[in-house]
Design an enzyme around this catalytic site. Structure first.
Site, PDB file in Angstrom:
ATOM      1  N   LEU A  14      23.370 -56.794  -6.806  1.00 21.15           N
ATOM      2  CA  LEU A  14      22.667 -57.911  -6.155  1.00 21.15           C
ATOM      3  C   LEU A  14      23.246 -59.328  -5.905  1.00 21.15           C
ATOM      4  O   LEU A  14      23.434 -59.992  -5.179  1.00 21.15           O
ATOM      5  CB  LEU A  14      21.089 -58.157  -6.849  1.00 21.15           C
ATOM      6  CG  LEU A  14      20.012 -57.191  -7.007  1.00 21.15           C
ATOM      7  CD1 LEU A  14      19.166 -57.363  -7.971  1.00 21.15           C
ATOM      8  CD2 LEU A  14      19.517 -57.009  -5.591  1.00 21.15           C
ATOM      9  N   THR A  33      30.353 -66.613 -10.718  1.00 21.49           N
ATOM     10  CA  THR A  33      30.789 -66.562 -11.954  1.00 21.49           C
ATOM     11  C   THR A  33      30.600 -65.176 -12.484  1.00 21.49           C
ATOM     12  O   THR A  33      30.102 -64.302 -12.093  1.00 21.49           O
ATOM     13  CB  THR A  33      29.585 -67.135 -12.943  1.00 21.49           C
ATOM     14  OG1 THR A  33      28.601 -66.304 -13.279  1.00 21.49           O
ATOM     15  CG2 THR A  33      29.303 -68.258 -12.445  1.00 21.49           C
ATOM     16  N   GLU A  60      30.685 -65.696 -19.613  1.00 18.65           N
ATOM     17  CA  GLU A  60      30.230 -64.774 -20.183  1.00 18.65           C
ATOM     18  C   GLU A  60      29.040 -65.124 -20.732  1.00 18.65           C
ATOM     19  O   GLU A  60      28.765 -66.332 -21.433  1.00 18.65           O
ATOM     20  CB  GLU A  60      31.027 -64.445 -21.330  1.00 18.65           C
ATOM     21  CG  GLU A  60      30.323 -63.544 -22.503  1.00 18.65           C
ATOM     22  CD  GLU A  60      29.770 -62.355 -22.154  1.00 18.65           C
ATOM     23  OE1 GLU A  60      28.658 -62.095 -22.187  1.00 18.65           O
ATOM     24  OE2 GLU A  60      30.431 -61.531 -21.539  1.00 18.65           O
ATOM     25  N   ASN A  88      21.785 -64.805 -11.883  1.00 14.84           N
ATOM     26  CA  ASN A  88      21.445 -63.466 -11.531  1.00 14.84           C
ATOM     27  C   ASN A  88      21.960 -62.415 -12.665  1.00 14.84           C
ATOM     28  O   ASN A  88      21.701 -61.332 -12.742  1.00 14.84           O
ATOM     29  CB  ASN A  88      22.286 -63.061 -10.185  1.00 14.84           C
ATOM     30  CG  ASN A  88      22.423 -61.661 -10.002  1.00 14.84           C
ATOM     31  OD1 ASN A  88      21.602 -60.897  -9.890  1.00 14.84           O
ATOM     32  ND2 ASN A  88      23.609 -61.240 -10.344  1.00 14.84           N
ATOM     33  N   SER A 142      14.320 -62.504 -12.122  1.00 13.55           N
ATOM     34  CA  SER A 142      13.509 -61.889 -13.172  1.00 13.55           C
ATOM     35  C   SER A 142      13.188 -60.450 -12.700  1.00 13.55           C
ATOM     36  O   SER A 142      14.360 -59.685 -11.983  1.00 13.55           O
ATOM     37  CB  SER A 142      12.319 -62.711 -13.174  1.00 13.55           C
ATOM     38  OG  SER A 142      11.514 -62.133 -14.051  1.00 13.55           O
ATOM     39  N   TYR A 161      13.910 -54.933 -22.618  1.00 14.32           N
ATOM     40  CA  TYR A 161      14.210 -55.553 -21.170  1.00 14.32           C
ATOM     41  C   TYR A 161      13.109 -56.589 -20.671  1.00 14.32           C
ATOM     42  O   TYR A 161      13.361 -57.796 -20.376  1.00 14.32           O
ATOM     43  CB  TYR A 161      14.675 -54.778 -20.302  1.00 14.32           C
ATOM     44  CG  TYR A 161      15.010 -55.060 -18.899  1.00 14.32           C
ATOM     45  CD1 TYR A 161      16.363 -55.777 -18.688  1.00 14.32           C
ATOM     46  CD2 TYR A 161      14.087 -54.991 -17.717  1.00 14.32           C
ATOM     47  CE1 TYR A 161      16.755 -56.135 -17.455  1.00 14.32           C
ATOM     48  CE2 TYR A 161      14.638 -55.600 -16.613  1.00 14.32           C
ATOM     49  CZ  TYR A 161      15.732 -56.310 -16.324  1.00 14.32           C
ATOM     50  OH  TYR A 161      16.246 -56.609 -15.003  1.00 14.32           O
ATOM     51  N   LYS A 165      12.789 -60.863 -20.303  1.00 13.48           N
ATOM     52  CA  LYS A 165      12.495 -61.306 -18.807  1.00 13.48           C
ATOM     53  C   LYS A 165      11.405 -62.148 -18.958  1.00 13.48           C
ATOM     54  O   LYS A 165      11.265 -63.033 -18.301  1.00 13.48           O
ATOM     55  CB  LYS A 165      12.509 -60.394 -17.691  1.00 13.48           C
ATOM     56  CG  LYS A 165      13.760 -59.368 -17.459  1.00 13.48           C
ATOM     57  CD  LYS A 165      14.682 -60.319 -16.482  1.00 13.48           C
ATOM     58  CE  LYS A 165      15.867 -59.555 -16.352  1.00 13.48           C
ATOM     59  NZ  LYS A 165      17.013 -60.401 -15.321  1.00 13.48           N
ATOM     60  N   VAL A 192      15.740 -51.898  -6.656  1.00 15.50           N
ATOM     61  CA  VAL A 192      16.803 -51.818  -5.698  1.00 15.50           C
ATOM     62  C   VAL A 192      17.664 -50.547  -6.226  1.00 15.50           C
ATOM     63  O   VAL A 192      18.090 -50.645  -7.772  1.00 15.50           O
ATOM     64  CB  VAL A 192      17.664 -52.952  -5.574  1.00 15.50           C
ATOM     65  CG1 VAL A 192      18.689 -52.652  -4.757  1.00 15.50           C
ATOM     66  CG2 VAL A 192      16.616 -53.902  -5.143  1.00 15.50           C
ATOM     67  N   THR A 194      20.882 -50.046  -7.009  1.00 17.25           N
ATOM     68  CA  THR A 194      22.324 -50.313  -7.570  1.00 17.25           C
ATOM     69  C   THR A 194      22.454 -49.380  -8.454  1.00 17.25           C
ATOM     70  O   THR A 194      21.836 -48.641  -9.151  1.00 17.25           O
ATOM     71  CB  THR A 194      22.112 -51.852  -8.292  1.00 17.25           C
ATOM     72  OG1 THR A 194      21.329 -51.961  -9.608  1.00 17.25           O
ATOM     73  CG2 THR A 194      21.536 -53.025  -7.300  1.00 17.25           C
TER      74      THR A 194
END
Length: 252
Positions: A14, A33, A60, A88, A142, A161, A165, A192, A194
């Site tokens: 993303l 970044t 990081e 992100n 998020s 996870y 979030k 998505v 990915t």
């Protein structure tokens, strides 16, 4: 004045898609970044519209100093404000057993360090430059997995996870109340396909879901929707909200 946007974790998925989209706009400076800039020089080959440029800096998410040093670096390169910050960068490693009764404190804290503390480190470091923008926006990437209200609708054990979030969602809402000068909100990019997402569904034996349009959306649709949310964001209608990429509101 050039439009200036910072995207964390901009080297893949993303983040990379957002990076490409913003660089395609004229007179836009994008700060990407990444954990190791020396391994991401190919990002400079991404096509850029007239007057647009890319700056790559090291951040990081677990570091207490990287975000501050990155802001100092871009300030020294003439960046005097940030119109948008997209937090992100994220982390998800499926635990051996994701059920709440089986997750370990180590697994939980590792996810919280990146997905909760990481965005706060970035927010605190970039706040002074955001406050110099005419319409400052901080968007947190998020996930529906972080919705307490909808946790029963998430088709996998989101455990560590989702908890990380959800904690960030709370802090986004809190920062909205504390900073009336900002537009700050949480975004759900949709499911998505990915590389990271594929690894997750494959590890759960649910790879067949990837081809189901009712479950997964495309990277293009997700990115287009999120950029539209940012472009049209207002303090009154967007800030303090938890929004899907398609504009629908999600339960906290």
């Amino acid at each position: 004045m050039s439009y200036t946007i910072l995207i964390s974790g901009a080297n893949s998925g993303l983040g990379l898609s957002l990076l490409e989209r913003y660089l395609s706009r004229p007179d836009t400076t994008v700060i990407a970044t990444v954990r190791d800039p020396t391994k991401q020089q190919s990002l400079h080959d991404i096509p850029k519209a007239s007057g647009s440029k890319l700056i790559i800096v090291k951040v990081e998410s677990r570091s207490d100093t990287d975000a501050l040093e990155a802001v100092s670096s871009i300030s020294n390169q003439g960046i005097n404000h940030l119109d948008v910050v997209i937090a992100n960068a994220g982390y998800y490693t499926p635990p051996a057993d994701p059920k709440v009764a089986k997750i370990t404190a180590k697994d939980l804290l590792e996810h919280v360090d990146v997905n909760t503390a990481g965005p706060i480190r970035l927010f605190q470091a970039t706040l002074p430059l955001l406050q110099k923008a005419e319409k400052p926006i901080f968007a947190y990437m998020s996930s529906m997995a972080g919705s307490i209200g909808a946790t029963g609708d998430v088709p996998f054990s989101a455990g560590v996870y989702g908890a990380s979030k959800a904690a960030s969602n709370f802090l986004v809402r809190r920062a909205h109340a504390e900073h009336p000068e900002l537009i700050i909100f949480a975004m759900h990019p949709g499911a998505v396909a990915t590389v990271g997402a594929l690894k997750v569904v494959e590890s759960m034996g649910m790879a067949d879901l990837v081809d189901n349009p009712d479950v997964f959306t495309t990277l293009e649709k997700s990115t287009t929707g999120m950029v539209e949310r940012i472009d049209t964001a207002t303090r009154e209608e967007t800030s303090g909200k938890f929004l899907s990429f398609d504009g629908s509101a999600l339960p906290w």
